[in-house]
Design an enzyme around this catalytic site. Structure first.
Site, mmCIF file in Angstrom:
data_model
loop_
_atom_site.group_PDB
_atom_site.id
_atom_site.type_symbol
_atom_site.label_atom_id
_atom_site.label_comp_id
_atom_site.label_asym_id
_atom_site.label_seq_id
_atom_site.Cartn_x
_atom_site.Cartn_y
_atom_site.Cartn_z
ATOM 1 C CG LEU A 178 -2.002 -0.865 1.497
ATOM 2 C CD1 LEU A 178 -2.523 -0.693 2.937
ATOM 3 C CD2 LEU A 178 -3.103 -0.536 0.499
ATOM 4 C CG HIS A 179 2.889 3.264 -2.829
ATOM 5 N ND1 HIS A 179 2.688 2.115 -3.539
ATOM 6 C CD2 HIS A 179 3.094 4.250 -3.738
ATOM 7 C CE1 HIS A 179 2.780 2.392 -4.827
ATOM 8 N NE2 HIS A 179 3.012 3.673 -4.979
#
Ligand code: UD1
Length: 369
Positions: free
Chosen positions: A203-204
């Protein structure tokens, strides 16, 4: 032909490495410029080692900053490089700030811009990457596309046909070239996991990790899932910063089967992907790699600029609602693995097609926008 290939952020390295190598094999004077947008060893140096990329001729060393600051710094530092090196063309990849910054400097100096991974559209203007993609495509004279939907997007925006070149997906060249080496790493044993016994999470995206409510909901969903299937979570530096800033560490600490890991090297991450039971991600490239590997992927976003991974691959777009993610994850686990059927031209030969195109452009000249 003298060509400068630009890399800046993690997702650029595995796209540019095979193209640089193919251009050189075809006798072009191709070299590398690193903007330094990503600078941690685990986000940059390890990729040079694993992909056996030559040292960049120049590193602009720009580092972090707001979008405006980062983009402006890259432009300021790239202009003297172009004035000194005088390449006939530059090649930029993907949709990061380094991509648009370098393309803009080059086009104003009358240097041709080739965009690798042209034509992808999420149709979501709130994504900085969408803005970078659209603007870069508009000023590039060589639009190197991975799939037919990308060609259609470009035509709909008025790009001339003779600027559009469907070459396939260079990232998949790197994947095929490195899969054996990835399998030979000790990535799984080092983490004490067996093939097919875990989910892999990344996730980013700003829309996911910069909003406390959304990020907390996503962590809640994966924490719930981790009670059924252990989750490995190699986290991007910006994601780690946000976990700390939002005080979300307890979501992870209270769930021993949700394991926060450092960013993985290219080979280790490929090995972890190939053996994962399920991948959950908001990355662009991972949607493509899981499709090529035939590993089920849930994309935690409302849209994707890579729809072919859904229509022809293993990707399911599930959004960011906690209940929906858990439901889709369970459905995916019940369905099991699907067979790998990489889309047309995702065949490991994309970089060769790019090099052949540059051979031709050297003789025939570039089409104008
Ligand atoms: C960038 C790209 C994104 C890509 C992602 C992959 C843009 C607009 N975004 O996002 O499209 O999917 O890379 O990784 O270009 N940081 C470090 N160490 C590093 C790099 C970054 O600590 O080596 C931190 C910085 O302090 C910064 C944050 O990560 O606060 C964001 O970095 P930035 O380069 O702005 O964009 P990414 O979020 O990495």
């Amino acid at each position: 032909m003298k060509i400068l290939c630009v890399v800046g952020a993690r997702p650029n390295f595995m796209k540019v490495a095979p193209v640089l190598e193919a251009l050189r094999r075809h006798g072009h004077k191709a070299s590398l410029v690193h903007t330094g947008q990503h600078y941690d060893a685990s986000m940059s140096q390890v990729f040079f080692e694993h992909l056996k990329m030559p040292r960049p001729k120049v590193n602009l060393g720009v580092g972090s900053g707001s979008h405006a600051v980062q983009t402006a710094r890259i432009m300021e530092k790239f202009e003297p490089v172009l004035l000194r090196e005088k390449p006939r063309a530059i090649l930029v990849a993907g949709d990061v700030n380094s991509t648009i910054a370098c393309a803009l400097v080059a086009v104003k100096l009358g240097i041709e811009v080739a965009h690798l991974e042209a034509g992808l559209r999420s149709n979501d203007w709130s994504m900085p990457e969408e803005i970078n993609r659209i603007l870069t495509d508009r000023i590039s004279s060589v639009l190197l596309t991975p799939s037919a939907d990308a060609d259609e997007n470009l035509r709909a925006e008025g790009a001339p046909d003779d600027c559009i070149h469907r070459v396939g997906n260079a990232m998949i060249d790197s994947l095929f070239q490195h899969l054996e080496k990835a399998r030979a790493t000790s990535a799984l044993t080092d983490l004490g996991v067996e093939p097919g016994s875990y989910a892999l999470l990344t996730l980013h995206r700003p829309s996911n990790v910069d909003n406390q409510e959304v990020f907390s909901g996503l962590l809640e969903a994966v924490a719930t899932l981790s009670r059924e299937l252990p989750v490995l979570f190699p986290a991007h530096p910006r994601t780690v910063q946000k976990i700390e800033a939002f005080g979300l560490s307890s979501h992870i600490e209270n769930h021993p089967s949700l394991r926060l890991l450092k960013p993985q090297g290219y080979l280790e991450f490929l090995a972890l992907q190939e053996s994962a039971r399920l991948v959950l991600t908001d990355s662009g490239g991972i949607q493509e790699e899981t499709t090529a590997l035939g590993v089920p992927c849930l994309t935690l976003r409302e849209n994707t600029e890579r729809p072919i991974t859904v229509t022809e691959g293993t990707n399911v777009l599930v959004g960011t609602d906690c209940a929906r993610i858990i439901e889709e994850a369970r459905a995916s686990l019940a369905r099991g693995a699907r067979s790998a059927k990489p889309p047309s031209l995702w065949d490991g030969q994309t970089s060769e097609r790019v090099a052949l195109l540059f051979d031709r452009l050297e003789v025939e000249g570039f089409s104008s926008r």
